[in-house]
Design a protein around this motif. Structure first.
Motif, PDB file in Angstrom:
ATOM      1  N   GLY A  32     116.820 -48.934  91.310  1.00  0.00           N
ATOM      2  CA  GLY A  32     117.685 -50.071  91.602  1.00  0.00           C
ATOM      3  C   GLY A  32     119.005 -49.668  92.232  1.00  0.00           C
ATOM      4  O   GLY A  32     119.686 -50.488  92.842  1.00  0.00           O
ATOM      5  N   ASP A  33     119.390 -48.396  92.092  1.00  0.00           N
ATOM      6  CA  ASP A  33     120.631 -47.898  92.684  1.00  0.00           C
ATOM      7  C   ASP A  33     120.490 -47.656  94.190  1.00  0.00           C
ATOM      8  O   ASP A  33     121.495 -47.459  94.871  1.00  0.00           O
ATOM      9  CB  ASP A  33     121.051 -46.578  92.037  1.00  0.00           C
ATOM     10  N   LEU A  34     119.267 -47.645  94.686  1.00  0.00           N
ATOM     11  CA  LEU A  34     118.991 -47.297  96.078  1.00  0.00           C
ATOM     12  C   LEU A  34     118.971 -48.534  96.960  1.00  0.00           C
ATOM     13  O   LEU A  34     118.756 -49.652  96.500  1.00  0.00           O
ATOM     14  CB  LEU A  34     117.643 -46.579  96.177  1.00  0.00           C
ATOM     15  N   GLY A  35     119.129 -48.306  98.249  1.00  0.00           N
ATOM     16  CA  GLY A  35     119.048 -49.399  99.210  1.00  0.00           C
ATOM     17  C   GLY A  35     117.620 -49.922  99.352  1.00  0.00           C
ATOM     18  O   GLY A  35     116.650 -49.248  98.997  1.00  0.00           O
ATOM     19  N   ARG A  36     117.504 -51.136  99.861  1.00  0.00           N
ATOM     20  CA  ARG A  36     116.193 -51.783  99.994  1.00  0.00           C
ATOM     21  C   ARG A  36     115.232 -50.960 100.844  1.00  0.00           C
ATOM     22  O   ARG A  36     114.074 -50.757 100.473  1.00  0.00           O
ATOM     23  CB  ARG A  36     116.351 -53.182 100.600  1.00  0.00           C
TER      24      ARG A  36
END
Length: 85
Positions: free
Chosen positions: A7-11
């Motif tokens: 969830g910390d990462l970009g889409r």
């Protein structure tokens, strides 16, 4: 293990990782949370996965342009891996 979460990462990164095996995601998250580049040995130790699995994951991540590799001039020589971008 790692403190980072998907969830910390970009889409875009999450979508790329979704198409890869779980070990590749684990290795990516470990590199993402690291305070610097990691060697194969360090990744193997931190993830508690076999070296062969880590190598395969690194190749897959490299093919997706998610990680990069730079030579480390030690004896014996090894490579250091880092998250791109």
């Amino acid at each position: 293990m790692t403190d980072a979460a998907l969830g910390d990462l970009g889409r875009r990164t999450r979508e790329q990782l979704a198409d890869l095996p779980p070990t590749a995601s684990l290795v990516y998250l470990e590199l993402y949370a690291a305070d610097g580049p990691r060697t194969l040995r360090q990744l193997t130790h931190r993830t508690a996965r076999p070296e062969r699995s880590i190598l395969r994951a690194l190749r897959q991540l490299h093919d997706e342009d998610l990680v990069s590799c730079s030579p480390r001039h030690t004896d014996p020589p090894s490579s250091e891996w880092n998250v791109d971008g």
